[in-house]
Design a protein around this motif. Structure first.
Motif, PDB file in Angstrom:
ATOM      1  N   ARG A  92       3.379   0.441   0.596  1.00  0.00           N
ATOM      2  CA  ARG A  92       3.222  -1.130   0.864  1.00  0.00           C
ATOM      3  C   ARG A  92       2.965  -1.834  -0.144  1.00  0.00           C
ATOM      4  NH1 ARG A  92      -0.680  -4.240   1.637  1.00  0.00           N
ATOM      5  NH2 ARG A  92      -2.173  -2.454   1.700  1.00  0.00           N
ATOM      6  N   ASP A 136       8.929  -7.174  -4.176  1.00  0.00           N
ATOM      7  CA  ASP A 136       9.145  -8.393  -3.569  1.00  0.00           C
ATOM      8  C   ASP A 136       8.727  -9.862  -4.245  1.00  0.00           C
ATOM      9  OD1 ASP A 136      10.103  -7.234  -1.366  1.00  0.00           O
ATOM     10  OD2 ASP A 136       8.671  -7.328  -0.259  1.00  0.00           O
ATOM     11  N   GLU A 150       5.713  -4.576  -1.928  1.00  0.00           N
ATOM     12  CA  GLU A 150       5.219  -6.002  -2.009  1.00  0.00           C
ATOM     13  C   GLU A 150       5.175  -6.513  -3.365  1.00  0.00           C
ATOM     14  OE1 GLU A 150       1.256  -8.792  -0.633  1.00  0.00           O
ATOM     15  OE2 GLU A 150       1.263  -6.601  -0.144  1.00  0.00           O
TER      16      GLU A 150
END
Length: 78
Positions: free
Chosen positions: A21, A28, A25
């Protein structure tokens, strides 16, 4: 020459939900920075967003490094 952490990172990406995760992130945010930098000129809002993203990316990277370090220690004591 391959970095020993590359193997551990790959393993964590497939086995550790938190690490995955954090990595996603981070990626991103990297893509968002690339989008912002494609602009000819940055507004004040863009510049603030860049600073905020960079700060958050650094926090994510630090957190991922902490997980890596923890896994390295577990591997060396096992």
């Amino acid at each position: 020459m391959s970095n020993p952490d590359d193997s551990l990172r790959s393993e964590l990406l497939s086995s550790d939900e938190e690490f995955r995760r954090l990595h996603e992130e981070h990626q991103d945010f990297e893509r968002r920075l690339e989008q912002i930098h494609l602009k000819n000129s940055l507004s004040e809002r863009d510049e603030l967003e860049v600073k905020t993203i960079k700060r958050h990316k650094l926090w994510l990277k630090d957190r991922m490094e902490l997980i890596l370090r923890s896994q390295r220690e577990v591997g060396t004591t096992a």
